[in-house]
Structure formats: C-alpha cells, structure tokens
Write a protein that holds these residues in place. Structure first.
Motif, PDB file in Angstrom:
ATOM      1  N   GLU A 145       0.806  -1.330   0.001  1.00  0.00           N
ATOM      2  CA  GLU A 145      -0.016   0.029  -0.011  1.00  0.00           C
ATOM      3  C   GLU A 145       0.751   1.275   0.117  1.00  0.00           C
ATOM      4  N   PRO A 146       0.749   2.016  -1.076  1.00  0.00           N
ATOM      5  CA  PRO A 146       1.687   3.144  -1.355  1.00  0.00           C
ATOM      6  C   PRO A 146       1.580   4.155  -0.151  1.00  0.00           C
ATOM      7  N   LYS A 147       0.381   4.430   0.483  1.00  0.00           N
ATOM      8  CA  LYS A 147       0.007   5.224   1.549  1.00  0.00           C
ATOM      9  C   LYS A 147       0.886   4.886   2.824  1.00  0.00           C
ATOM     10  N   PRO A 185       8.866   1.898   5.496  1.00  0.00           N
ATOM     11  CA  PRO A 185       7.646   2.279   6.226  1.00  0.00           C
ATOM     12  C   PRO A 185       7.449   3.919   6.313  1.00  0.00           C
ATOM     13  N   ILE A 186       6.157   4.321   6.198  1.00  0.00           N
ATOM     14  CA  ILE A 186       5.741   5.828   5.881  1.00  0.00           C
ATOM     15  C   ILE A 186       5.091   5.884   7.500  1.00  0.00           C
ATOM     16  N   THR A 187       5.332   6.764   8.201  1.00  0.00           N
ATOM     17  CA  THR A 187       4.660   7.072   9.517  1.00  0.00           C
ATOM     18  C   THR A 187       4.234   8.398   9.370  1.00  0.00           C
ATOM     19  N   ASP A 197       1.929   1.728   9.739  1.00  0.00           N
ATOM     20  CA  ASP A 197       1.484   0.120   9.504  1.00  0.00           C
ATOM     21  C   ASP A 197       1.569  -0.120   7.976  1.00  0.00           C
ATOM     22  N   PRO A 198       2.867  -0.417   7.808  1.00  0.00           N
ATOM     23  CA  PRO A 198       3.223  -0.723   6.421  1.00  0.00           C
ATOM     24  C   PRO A 198       2.679  -2.014   6.089  1.00  0.00           C
ATOM     25  N   SER A 202      -2.453  -9.688  -1.001  1.00  0.00           N
ATOM     26  CA  SER A 202      -1.935 -10.417  -2.110  1.00  0.00           C
ATOM     27  C   SER A 202      -2.909  -9.906  -3.158  1.00  0.00           C
ATOM     28  N   GLU A 203      -2.237 -10.419  -4.457  1.00  0.00           N
ATOM     29  CA  GLU A 203      -2.745 -10.093  -5.778  1.00  0.00           C
ATOM     30  C   GLU A 203      -3.195 -11.302  -6.213  1.00  0.00           C
ATOM     31  N   LYS A 204      -3.762 -11.384  -7.594  1.00  0.00           N
ATOM     32  CA  LYS A 204      -4.580 -12.501  -8.083  1.00  0.00           C
ATOM     33  C   LYS A 204      -3.427 -13.554  -8.395  1.00  0.00           C
TER      34      LYS A 204
END
Length: 180
Positions: free
Chosen positions: A139-141, A154-156, A162-163, A167-169
């Motif tokens: 998740e880029p956020k 991680p981005i705090t 919460d990095p 799962s992808e297909k």
C-alpha cells in the motif's frame, strides 16, 4: 578372557545405544516434518535491523475483508543478517488471500525482502524479492518500495505506522497450485 568378553560386550552395547539414539532422533525429525507439512506455512526471509513484529492476515475468496480474528503476529530480533519470519497458519486453514503487515516498530527504517515461500503438504512455491512485489502489493500510503533492491521503507504519519501489503491475483493462483 573375561575382560576381553566384557570389553567386547560393552563396546557392542555402546554402539547399539548410539545407533538407537540416532534412529530415535531421525524418527522425531521425521514426525516434526510431517506435522509442519500439514499446516499451511508462509516464510518471509528478511533483513530488518531492529526488533519487530510482523503480522499476517488470511481470508477466503468469499470474505470481503481481512479480520483481526484471522491474523497473528510473529516477533523477531533485529539483525544485520537475513532471517526467516515463519507464519504457521492454524491447522485446517488454507487461505485464498493474505495480507502482510511489515512491522510495528516505528524506529524500523527499512525492511529488505530477500525471499518468500509458501508450503503445504510437501508442495512449495518460492519467489525472490522482485517476484514478491508482483505477488504482494504494498500500500503506497503506508510504505515506499524499491522493487529492484527488495526494500520496503515504512511511512509514519503522526501516530499511524502500518506498512502493509495485500495479495494479488497471481498469489491466489500460486496458492491454488500448492493446495490441490
């Protein structure tokens, strides 16, 4: 003559006991392998310098979201060396999708993904770091990703740390291959 017989008997007894110990050890290892083999296992090999705890969520295709009740943490000690973070799902649980949270320690500056493995009943799927990011979408956020080097940073924002990746297909397809 008595001493020679006693010595020979002692030697035979010693060798037999040692052999028996090896057989017992080997059979215990075989039992342990069988027990582990019947549980769906996800192994993430990482390099993380600080003590931390990763969390895995699991769900089936008919479930809309990941629930806290279908998750657990695995703690580990920080190290400059690669180490396996092993998630052994509960007996009988075979996920269709997984979500991974890459740590709760706000001081963790980055996590290097070295490899990823899933196993179940003797079947395995393995991926290197760059393939991992085709299976799990971070998740880029919550974190930035350097796919080429396998690094998650991680981005705090405020108190939120919460990095995570879901799962992808393609991961769903790989799970189906090892569970059938």
């Amino acid at each position: 003559m008595k001493r020679i017989c006693l010595f020979a008997f002692s030697l035979i007894l010693f060798v037999s006991c040692k052999d028996e110990d090896k057989k017992t050890e080997q059979s215990q290892e075989a039992i342990a392998e069988k027990v582990m083999d019947t549980v769906f296992t996800v192994t993430l090999n990482v390099t993380a310098k600080k003590d931390d705890s990763f969390q895995i969520y699991y769900r089936n295709a008919d479930e809309a979201s990941y629930l806290e009740t279908s998750s657990f943490f695995t703690e580990f000690k920080g190290s400059d060396n690669p180490q396996d973070i092993v998630f052994r799902l509960p007996d009988g649980v075979i996920p269709d999708y997984i979500r991974m949270d890459f740590g709760v320690n706000k001081e963790q500056t980055e996590v290097k993904i070295n490899s990823f493995k899933m196993s179940y009943f003797g079947k395995e799927f393995q991926a290197n770091a760059s393939e991992f990011f085709k299976l799990i979408l971070v998740e880029p956020k919550t974190a930035t990703v350097d796919v080429e080097n396998g690094v998650i940073k991680p981005i705090t924002i405020g108190d939120v740390h919460d990095p995570l990746g879901t799962s992808e297909k393609r991961l769903y397809d790989e799970i189906q291959k090892i569970v059938k």
